[in-house]
Motif scaffolding. Structure first.
Motif, mmCIF file in Angstrom:
data_model
loop_
_atom_site.group_PDB
_atom_site.id
_atom_site.type_symbol
_atom_site.label_atom_id
_atom_site.label_comp_id
_atom_site.label_asym_id
_atom_site.label_seq_id
_atom_site.Cartn_x
_atom_site.Cartn_y
_atom_site.Cartn_z
ATOM 1 N N ASP A 161 103.552 48.277 -44.837
ATOM 2 C CA ASP A 161 104.054 49.615 -44.526
ATOM 3 C C ASP A 161 103.656 49.949 -43.094
ATOM 4 O O ASP A 161 102.470 49.935 -42.753
ATOM 5 C CB ASP A 161 103.447 50.638 -45.494
ATOM 6 N N PRO A 162 104.622 50.260 -42.225
ATOM 7 C CA PRO A 162 104.292 50.539 -40.826
ATOM 8 C C PRO A 162 103.567 51.870 -40.608
ATOM 9 O O PRO A 162 103.103 52.137 -39.500
ATOM 10 C CB PRO A 162 105.650 50.524 -40.127
ATOM 11 N N GLU A 163 103.497 52.715 -41.653
ATOM 12 C CA GLU A 163 102.706 53.945 -41.546
ATOM 13 C C GLU A 163 101.374 53.724 -42.247
ATOM 14 O O GLU A 163 101.317 53.479 -43.453
ATOM 15 C CB GLU A 163 103.455 55.135 -42.139
ATOM 16 N N ILE A 164 100.294 53.789 -41.488
ATOM 17 C CA ILE A 164 98.956 53.509 -41.994
ATOM 18 C C ILE A 164 98.148 54.799 -42.009
ATOM 19 O O ILE A 164 97.918 55.415 -40.957
ATOM 20 C CB ILE A 164 98.247 52.462 -41.112
ATOM 21 N N ASN A 165 97.728 55.233 -43.196
ATOM 22 C CA ASN A 165 96.892 56.422 -43.336
ATOM 23 C C ASN A 165 95.489 55.989 -43.726
ATOM 24 O O ASN A 165 95.302 55.323 -44.751
ATOM 25 C CB ASN A 165 97.469 57.368 -44.393
ATOM 26 N N ILE A 166 94.501 56.341 -42.911
ATOM 27 C CA ILE A 166 93.129 55.897 -43.168
ATOM 28 C C ILE A 166 92.161 57.081 -43.080
ATOM 29 O O ILE A 166 92.351 57.999 -42.285
ATOM 30 C CB ILE A 166 92.689 54.799 -42.181
ATOM 31 N N GLY B 10 114.397 53.696 -36.226
ATOM 32 C CA GLY B 10 114.218 52.269 -35.992
ATOM 33 C C GLY B 10 112.967 51.910 -35.219
ATOM 34 O O GLY B 10 112.694 50.728 -34.989
ATOM 35 N N TYR B 11 112.183 52.935 -34.810
ATOM 36 C CA TYR B 11 110.977 52.657 -34.017
ATOM 37 C C TYR B 11 109.928 51.950 -34.865
ATOM 38 O O TYR B 11 109.311 50.976 -34.416
ATOM 39 C CB TYR B 11 110.405 53.956 -33.451
ATOM 40 N N LEU B 12 109.691 52.441 -36.082
ATOM 41 C CA LEU B 12 108.640 51.876 -36.921
ATOM 42 C C LEU B 12 109.062 50.559 -37.557
ATOM 43 O O LEU B 12 110.236 50.339 -37.846
ATOM 44 C CB LEU B 12 108.245 52.868 -38.016
ATOM 45 N N GLY B 13 108.070 49.694 -37.766
ATOM 46 C CA GLY B 13 108.324 48.445 -38.470
ATOM 47 C C GLY B 13 108.748 47.311 -37.554
ATOM 48 O O GLY B 13 108.587 47.365 -36.333
ATOM 49 N N LYS C 237 106.295 37.100 -17.857
ATOM 50 C CA LYS C 237 105.295 38.163 -17.730
ATOM 51 C C LYS C 237 105.559 39.311 -18.704
ATOM 52 O O LYS C 237 104.686 40.138 -18.947
ATOM 53 C CB LYS C 237 105.275 38.706 -16.297
ATOM 54 N N THR C 238 106.765 39.370 -19.243
ATOM 55 C CA THR C 238 107.137 40.463 -20.135
ATOM 56 C C THR C 238 107.188 39.973 -21.578
ATOM 57 O O THR C 238 107.901 39.021 -21.889
ATOM 58 C CB THR C 238 108.506 41.049 -19.746
ATOM 59 N N LEU C 239 106.419 40.619 -22.451
ATOM 60 C CA LEU C 239 106.430 40.292 -23.875
ATOM 61 C C LEU C 239 107.236 41.361 -24.606
ATOM 62 O O LEU C 239 106.964 42.561 -24.461
ATOM 63 C CB LEU C 239 105.003 40.258 -24.448
ATOM 64 N N PRO C 240 108.255 40.966 -25.378
ATOM 65 C CA PRO C 240 109.029 41.964 -26.122
ATOM 66 C C PRO C 240 108.222 42.569 -27.266
ATOM 67 O O PRO C 240 107.359 41.910 -27.859
ATOM 68 C CB PRO C 240 110.225 41.159 -26.652
ATOM 69 N N GLY C 241 108.500 43.828 -27.576
ATOM 70 C CA GLY C 241 107.870 44.473 -28.717
ATOM 71 C C GLY C 241 108.420 43.883 -30.009
ATOM 72 O O GLY C 241 109.628 43.704 -30.152
ATOM 73 N N VAL C 242 107.512 43.554 -30.946
ATOM 74 C CA VAL C 242 107.956 42.915 -32.188
ATOM 75 C C VAL C 242 107.652 43.749 -33.437
ATOM 76 O O VAL C 242 108.286 43.565 -34.483
ATOM 77 C CB VAL C 242 107.345 41.509 -32.350
ATOM 78 N N TYR C 243 106.687 44.670 -33.352
ATOM 79 C CA TYR C 243 106.364 45.496 -34.531
ATOM 80 C C TYR C 243 105.643 46.754 -34.058
ATOM 81 O O TYR C 243 104.765 46.694 -33.190
ATOM 82 C CB TYR C 243 105.459 44.733 -35.508
ATOM 83 N N ASN C 244 106.021 47.897 -34.655
ATOM 84 C CA ASN C 244 105.399 49.172 -34.307
ATOM 85 C C ASN C 244 104.809 49.838 -35.543
ATOM 86 O O ASN C 244 105.476 49.962 -36.582
ATOM 87 C CB ASN C 244 106.422 50.129 -33.674
#
Length: 221
Positions: A30-35, A10-13, A104-111
């Motif tokens: 796609d939360p996995e980016i290959n460059i 559940g970490y990604l996306g 002061k705290t921003l929640p994580g919305v996308y990884n």
């Protein structure tokens, strides 16, 4: 080649607040980016006034790299520019908060997980971004300052909402910017005398409070 890091389920996306805040991906679904380059720009659309910031972390070194990620907002799209210093895996975490919430705290919305396989271009060092920068500002130029090239005629062109005046301060020397017909604050500054001196160059804005200027960006040259 570095091994892909183990990530918790559940970490990604998108995270729980992503849809609730009215956010959507523009460029990378796609939360996995290959460059095969070390530069990438991720774009997120916001449907409401939103404060957005991002963290970049080297997986190999478990080290945060704030100087290699730059966030700005234009026409309802948040742009996250990333310039990777080495090949390998990196975590890109995006945080957001609806305005006018001043928490002061921003929640994580996308990884995201970025895999860089080649250093194809010069590594950019981006300016430090302060709180008010994240509230709808964007810069046309310069997004970074390279002391290896001439900085004699550095053109600043920037959009800052709800601001009365703006200025660039280089090692204590002030240059006030003028607002053009497009609503951008602009001006040319000679930064050549400050190259390789670890000088501080800041972009500052006055929101109408007497002569008080808030720092938006801080460069090092």
């Amino acid at each position: 080649m570095a091994a892909r890091p183990d990530l918790q389920k559940g970490y990604l996306g998108p995270q729980s607040k992503f849809e609730e805040f009215g956010l959507s991906t523009v460029t990378h679904q796609d939360p996995e980016i290959n460059i095969d380059s070390n530069q990438v720009e991720v774009q997120i659309r916001v449907s409401k006034p939103t404060k957005v910031t991002a963290n970049l972390t080297s997986c190999a070194k478990n080290e945060e790299l704030p100087q290699h990620v730059f966030t700005q907002t234009k026409d309802g799209v948040v742009s996250v520019k990333v310039s990777l210093p080495e090949v390998g895996y990196y975590k890109l975490q995006i945080f957001a908060l609806l305005l006018p919430d001043d928490s002061k705290t921003l929640p994580g919305v996308y990884n995201y997980l970025i895999n860089c396989s080649r250093i194809a271009s010069a590594v950019a060092t981006y300016p430090k971004q302060f709180a008010q920068w994240k509230e709808g500002c964007y810069i046309v130029s310069p997004s970074n300052l390279d002391p290896n090239v001439s900085l004699a005629e550095t053109k600043f062109e920037v959009f800052i909402p709800k601001v009365k005046s703006a200025a660039v301060v280089a090692d204590g020397s002030w240059t006030h910017l003028n607002q053009n017909t497009a609503g951008l604050w602009e001006g040319t500054v000679n930064l050549d005398p400050y190259r390789f001196k670890d000088a501080k160059v800041t972009l500052n804005a006055n929101y109408g409070d007497d002569n008080k200027f808030s720092t938006l960006l801080e460069y090092k040259v």
